[in-house]
Design an enzyme around this catalytic site. Structure first.
Site, PDB file in Angstrom:
ATOM      1  NE  ARG A   1       3.767  -1.715  12.997  1.00 43.83           N
ATOM      2  CZ  ARG A   1       4.430  -0.893  12.158  1.00 43.83           C
ATOM      3  NH1 ARG A   1       4.525  -1.218  10.874  1.00 43.83           N
ATOM      4  NH2 ARG A   1       4.995   0.201  12.614  1.00 43.83           N
TER       5      ARG A   1
ATOM      6  CG  ASP B   1      -9.444   5.440  -7.718  1.00 38.62           C
ATOM      7  OD1 ASP B   1      -9.936   4.472  -7.106  1.00 38.62           O
ATOM      8  OD2 ASP B   1      -9.947   6.583  -7.694  1.00 38.62           O
TER       9      ASP B   1
ATOM     10  NE  ARG C   1       9.778   3.870   8.431  1.00 32.16           N
ATOM     11  CZ  ARG C   1       8.745   3.442   7.715  1.00 32.16           C
ATOM     12  NH1 ARG C   1       8.941   2.747   6.611  1.00 32.16           N
ATOM     13  NH2 ARG C   1       7.530   3.726   8.096  1.00 32.16           N
TER      14      ARG C   1
ATOM     15  N   PRO D   1       6.614   5.758   0.491  1.00 34.71           N
ATOM     16  CG  PRO D   1       5.090   7.468   0.944  1.00 34.71           C
ATOM     17  CD  PRO D   1       5.206   6.120   0.308  1.00 34.71           C
ATOM     18  CG  ASN D   2       8.682   7.555   5.507  1.00 30.63           C
ATOM     19  OD1 ASN D   2       9.409   8.541   5.474  1.00 30.63           O
ATOM     20  ND2 ASN D   2       7.379   7.643   5.721  1.00 30.63           N
TER      21      ASN D   2
ATOM     22  CD  GLU E   1      -2.070  -4.365   0.796  1.00 33.46           C
ATOM     23  OE1 GLU E   1      -3.176  -4.688   0.291  1.00 33.46           O
ATOM     24  OE2 GLU E   1      -1.958  -3.811   1.902  1.00 33.46           O
TER      25      GLU E   1
ATOM     26  CE1 TYR F   1       7.675  -1.240   8.872  1.00 34.57           C
ATOM     27  CE2 TYR F   1       8.763   0.602   9.969  1.00 34.57           C
ATOM     28  CZ  TYR F   1       7.618   0.009   9.477  1.00 34.57           C
ATOM     29  OH  TYR F   1       6.412   0.647   9.586  1.00 34.57           O
TER      30      TYR F   1
ATOM     31  CG  HIS G   1       2.226  -4.270   4.182  1.00 30.05           C
ATOM     32  ND1 HIS G   1       2.365  -2.930   3.918  1.00 30.05           N
ATOM     33  CD2 HIS G   1       1.023  -4.629   3.694  1.00 30.05           C
ATOM     34  CE1 HIS G   1       1.279  -2.490   3.307  1.00 30.05           C
ATOM     35  NE2 HIS G   1       0.451  -3.498   3.153  1.00 30.05           N
ATOM     36  CG  LEU G   2       9.599  -4.970   4.961  1.00 27.21           C
ATOM     37  CD1 LEU G   2      10.343  -3.661   5.155  1.00 27.21           C
ATOM     38  CD2 LEU G   2      10.579  -6.116   4.755  1.00 27.21           C
ATOM     39  CB  SER G   3       5.564  -4.639   9.984  1.00 30.88           C
ATOM     40  OG  SER G   3       4.671  -3.716   9.363  1.00 30.88           O
TER      41      SER G   3
ATOM     42  CG  ASN H   1       5.989  -2.087   1.533  1.00 29.38           C
ATOM     43  OD1 ASN H   1       5.142  -1.321   1.998  1.00 29.38           O
ATOM     44  ND2 ASN H   1       6.916  -2.670   2.279  1.00 29.38           N
TER      45      ASN H   1
ATOM     46  CG  HIS I   1      -2.245   2.324   6.445  1.00 24.61           C
ATOM     47  ND1 HIS I   1      -2.499   0.968   6.415  1.00 24.61           N
ATOM     48  CD2 HIS I   1      -0.926   2.456   6.788  1.00 24.61           C
ATOM     49  CE1 HIS I   1      -1.388   0.305   6.750  1.00 24.61           C
ATOM     50  NE2 HIS I   1      -0.422   1.188   6.969  1.00 24.61           N
TER      51      HIS I   1
ATOM     52  CB  ALA J   1       2.060   5.604   5.833  1.00 26.58           C
TER      53      ALA J   1
HETATM   54  C1  DQA Z   1       4.827  -1.066   5.882  1.00 32.96           C
HETATM   55  C2  DQA Z   1       3.695  -0.960   6.917  1.00 32.96           C
HETATM   56  C3  DQA Z   1       3.068   0.429   6.869  1.00 32.96           C
HETATM   57  O1  DQA Z   1       2.047   0.537   7.846  1.00 32.96           O
HETATM   58  C4  DQA Z   1       4.113   1.480   7.165  1.00 32.96           C
HETATM   59  O2  DQA Z   1       3.556   2.782   7.076  1.00 32.96           O
HETATM   60  C5  DQA Z   1       5.330   1.351   6.330  1.00 32.96           C
HETATM   61  C6  DQA Z   1       5.868   0.026   6.056  1.00 32.96           C
HETATM   62  C7  DQA Z   1       5.566  -2.423   5.985  1.00 32.96           C
HETATM   63  O3  DQA Z   1       6.270  -2.787   5.045  1.00 32.96           O
HETATM   64  O4  DQA Z   1       5.462  -3.109   7.016  1.00 32.96           O
HETATM   65  O5  DQA Z   1       5.927   2.344   5.916  1.00 32.96           O
HETATM   66  O6  DQA Z   1       4.259  -0.988   4.585  1.00 32.96           O
END
Ligand code: DQA
Length: 150
Positions: A110, A90, A21, A13-14, A101, A26, A103-105, A77, A83, A80
């Site tokens: 955080r 599963d 964003r 998502p997002n 796994e 990011y 993540h950009l950040s 990726n 979390h 959210a």
């Molecule tokens: C993210 C980190 C997540 O906490 C966040 O909800 C995202 C992006 C990242 O790529 O840093 O949507 O997965």
């Protein structure tokens, strides 16, 4: 499985809003830019890359199911969902190959709610905090894991 092993890149998502964003968190690259980075790394490693983005948990889970027996590895990726989505955990746990796994950040640096990854137990490892470079690193890690297991 196709002639070249395939890697599924999953975007949660997002992530479709990347570029727009929270650029201070990011960066300004779009999701298409990151997919292009991942595709170039896959090409260099002799892998095919499929990408699936969704804002819906079930769609991501179905993409993991569809990768079973067909893709050699998954780079995820999950945004959210990382979390709190035990159902995505599963699905990934039921996938046979390596899971990376991504993540950009750096979620560990955080807000506290980002410090837990419920996906981590289903992953071989994680790459976080390197921005767009992470897409290259994650595909290369997946390629190494595929090679090591065959
Ligand atoms: C993210 C980190 C997540 O906490 C966040 O909800 C995202 C992006 C990242 O790529 O840093 O949507 O997965």
């Amino acid at each position: 499985m196709s002639a070249r092993p395939c890697v599924l890149l999953l975007s949660g998502p997002n992530l479709d809003l990347l570029g727009d964003r929270q650029p201070e968190v990011y960066g300004t690259a779009t999701l298409d830019d990151h997919v292009a980075t991942a595709r170039a790394a896959a090409e260099a490693e002799g892998l095919d890359l499929e990408h699936h983005q969704s804002n819906h948990e079930g769609s991501l889970i179905e993409a993991v199911h569809a990768a079973r027996g067909r893709c050699a590895a998954i780079v995820v990726n999950a945004g959210a969902l990382t979390h709190y989505s035990w159902s995505l955990h599963d699905a990934l746990a039921a996938f046979d190959g390596p899971v990376v796994e991504l993540h950009l950040s750096n979620p560990a640096g955080r807000e506290p709610f980002r410090h837990t990854s419920v996906l981590a137990p289903a992953a071989s490892g994680s790459i976080a905090g390197f921005g767009g470079l992470g897409y290259d690193l994650a595909v290369r890690a997946a390629a190494r894991l595929i090679r090591d297991q065959s």
